[in-house]
Write a protein that holds these residues in place. Structure first.
Motif, PDB file in Angstrom:
ATOM      1  N   GLU A  65       9.602  61.484  39.981  1.00 12.94           N
ATOM      2  CA  GLU A  65       8.947  61.611  41.283  1.00 12.94           C
ATOM      3  C   GLU A  65       9.251  60.454  42.218  1.00 12.94           C
ATOM      4  OE1 GLU A  65       4.846  62.039  40.383  1.00 12.94           O
ATOM      5  OE2 GLU A  65       5.062  64.032  39.515  1.00 12.94           O
ATOM      6  N   LYS A 105       5.339  56.975  45.497  1.00  9.13           N
ATOM      7  CA  LYS A 105       4.343  57.856  46.096  1.00  9.13           C
ATOM      8  C   LYS A 105       3.734  57.161  47.321  1.00  9.13           C
ATOM      9  CE  LYS A 105       4.027  61.295  43.543  1.00  9.13           C
ATOM     10  NZ  LYS A 105       3.011  61.518  42.647  1.00  9.13           N
ATOM     11  N   ILE A 139       0.809  69.157  43.892  1.00 11.11           N
ATOM     12  CA  ILE A 139       0.611  67.734  43.595  1.00 11.11           C
ATOM     13  C   ILE A 139       0.388  67.050  44.944  1.00 11.11           C
ATOM     14  CG2 ILE A 139       1.612  65.653  42.594  1.00 11.11           C
ATOM     15  CD1 ILE A 139       3.392  67.482  40.897  1.00 11.11           C
ATOM     16  N   ASP A 170      -0.808  63.841  47.372  1.00 15.35           N
ATOM     17  CA  ASP A 170      -0.988  62.401  47.516  1.00 15.35           C
ATOM     18  C   ASP A 170      -1.294  62.111  48.980  1.00 15.35           C
ATOM     19  OD1 ASP A 170      -0.194  61.195  44.823  1.00 15.35           O
ATOM     20  OD2 ASP A 170       1.543  62.457  45.266  1.00 15.35           O
TER      21      ASP A 170
END
Length: 563
Positions: free
Chosen positions: A54, A57, A425, A427
């Motif tokens: 990933e 973030k 997902i 954030d």
């Protein structure tokens, strides 16, 4: 994820036990900016831990920016390189771009990289050459992170910024600080200095330094060490510990106190007044709740607590919804019963333009391509602005980046998970304050099912009510009039009789053998319950239960207005 590294604290982080790992994860969220500020004030460098798939973030950007602005060097740890879709080289390039975007110096961008698999306890200098220990990571810390920089070592040059507070039932309030200059001895005359407050004097009682996972009492500590000291009951976060020998004639000045960003979200917390109050909790009164909230201010510098017009309700402001729900969850586990109001954003007036501004958040959603349309629709409904959209390499997920008003984010997470069947997902991190958007932002498109009367929920009652929506209660649960027992399938609220019992007669029905199945109820966590709340609803929190209901105070006001 960001881990602080201090030469006094390195033994604390290895091995990473579950409690330490969970607390570090919490501190890395943007909602815990106060904790990030405090930890970085005691660190010599940082470990920047990124996922090998990933990459960085939004929270990574937030905490890394704090570290770089303090001039710290970072050791990059690419974790989970054992995953099948790992792409460590691409992730390192993403991290380098992030450093450049945040304005890092040439020395900071020349970071060292260590590859690891935390689950397997492996680390190495090459992604394909991991050793079976974390030795390479520890060696890299020793080689890459500079030792403490100490300007003065004389005892009268003592300067130690208090970054945290602890409490001992025998020693009382204890300060935790890192000694920047000078040295300190147990029993020494000292003072607590602050640029905006009067000096407080006293003597150091017990003096401790941190050793592995505990602390050790010592007679003396020097610059570069992190200490815990007792004897000064008036110690506060942001104070500087200085010498007061010879009445402080040669004492150094206070250090710059910790600057914490202002809160963006507020909630009300007060005494539980529901008909079912007092059955579980140990701490029920207004005085107990007030003392606990104001005690939290000793450790939680980003939190604000204010009195309200009501004697049994307090206004609590924090860096985000998560920041406040963690406090509520902690109090619940301690045995408190609380009544919690819905979260609202904090507006402020721009001193230059005179316009009212509201907080915005940067949101990044990773989701399978077939659900992108639903995600975009929801974010557009919340007045969001699209920044970027594309396909992520490796796992093939679509990445959608928006900036959304914070009041539009309230309750959005559960909606996104529903629209994407739990695959999203999400954030988010605070972005900035911008001019307030005119009008209201739709927070919920469905109403609530309300209990018609007090009583116990019956199977027969649920069978009839579940046709109107999804239930939140089970047979045998206690309810009261106005309590939310389900989610209506349409806009607007609807009263249902979930306590209804089947009539007992000696008549046989032609449909007696036909039974209706009961659909499983929706179990909401604390976060989900807070997100669900509308402006006229409240949440009852007990040590084992979350119940929602219509706010009776607002119902009285509405009736008065109609008259």
């Amino acid at each position: 994820m960001l881990f602080s590294v201090s030469w006094s604290l390195i033994p604390l982080f290895f091995p990473w036990d579950d409690d330490t790992y969970d607390s570090l994860l919490s501190a890395c969220s943007a909602d815990f900016g106060g904790e990030v500020e405090r930890v970085l004030n005691m660190a010599d460098g940082v470990l920047l831990v990124v996922d090998s798939v990933e990459g960085p973030k939004p929270q990574t950007r937030f905490v890394l920016d704090k570290a770089l602005k303090k001039g710290m060097k970072a050791l990059v740890v690419v974790n989970k390189v054992d995953r099948p879709a790992a792409r460590p080289e691409y992730v390192v390039d993403m991290v380098f771009d992030l450093f450049v975007e945040l304005g890092a110096t040439d020395e900071q961008t020349d970071f060292r990289v260590v590859y690891a698999s935390g689950l397997n306890g492996q680390a190495g200098h090459e992604a394909n050459g991991l050793e079976d220990t974390m030795g390479p990571l520890l060696d890299a810390v020793l080689e890459s992170i500079d030792p403490p920089r100490v300007e003065k070592t004389e005892p009268e040059a003592l300067q130690a910024l208090v970054s945290n507070i602890d409490y001992d039932p025998f020693k009382g309030k204890m300060g935790i600080a890192r000694i920047s200059n000078g040295s300190i001895k147990s029993g020494q005359a000292v003072a607590l200095a602050h640029p905006d407050k009067d000096k407080k004097t006293g003597r150091v009682g017990n003096l401790f330094v941190f050793d592995n996972l505990g602390k050790t009492e010592v007679p003396e500590a020097k610059a570069g060490e992190i200490i815990m000291f007792a004897g000064l009951q008036d110690v506060e976060i942001g104070d500087t510990l200085i010498t007061n020998e010879n009445n402080g004639q040669n004492a150094a000045g206070p250090l710059e106190p910790i600057a914490v960003e202002q809160p963006t979200v507020r909630m009300t917390i007060g005494v539980n007044k529901s008909p079912l109050a007092g059955r579980e909790g140990k701490f029920l009164t207004s005085r107990m709740i007030r003392d606990r909230l104001f005690k939290e201010l000793d450790r939680n510098v980003a939190l604000q607590v204010e009195e309200t017009d009501s004697a049994d309700r307090y206004q609590v402001s924090g860096r985000g919804q998560l920041h406040l729900t963690v406090l509520i969850e902690t109090m619940r586990r301690e045995g408190f019963e609380l009544e919690v109001g819905p979260p609202t954003v904090i507006y402020k007036t721009n001193p230059e333009s005179g316009k009212i501004e509201e907080p915005w958040e940067s949101v990044e959603v990773r989701v399978p391509e077939e659900y992108v349309g639903g995600v975009v629709d929801l974010l557009n409904q919340r007045k969001g602005e699209l920044l970027d959209m594309g396909i992520e390499e490796g796992e093939g997920l679509s990445v959608v980046k928006y900036v959304v008003p914070t009041r539009g984010m309230l309750g959005l997470r559960s909606g996104l998970l529903t629209a994407t069947r739990g695959t999203a997902i999400i954030d988010s991190v605070f972005d900035s304050y911008r001019p307030k958007i005119a009008g209201e932002i739709q927070s919920r498109d469905k109403g609530s099912l309300l209990a018609f009367a007090d009583g116990k929920v019956t199977t027969f009652g649920i069978e009839g009510a579940q046709e109107r929506g999804r239930m939140m209660v089970n047979a045998g649960d206690d309810t009261y009039k106005g309590m939310i027992v389900g989610i209506h399938q349409r806009p607007g609220d609807l009263e249902v009789n979930v306590c209804k019992t089947k009539a007992l007669t000696n008549m046989r029905s032609a449909t007696k053998g036909i039974t209706t199945g009961i659909t499983a109820s929706v179990e909401l966590s604390l976060d989900a319950s807070v997100e669900y709340l509308a402006a006229d609803e409240i949440l009852e929190v007990t040590p084992s239960t979350f119940r929602m209901s219509k706010n009776p105070d607002m119902a009285k006001k509405n009736k008065g207005g109609k008259k």
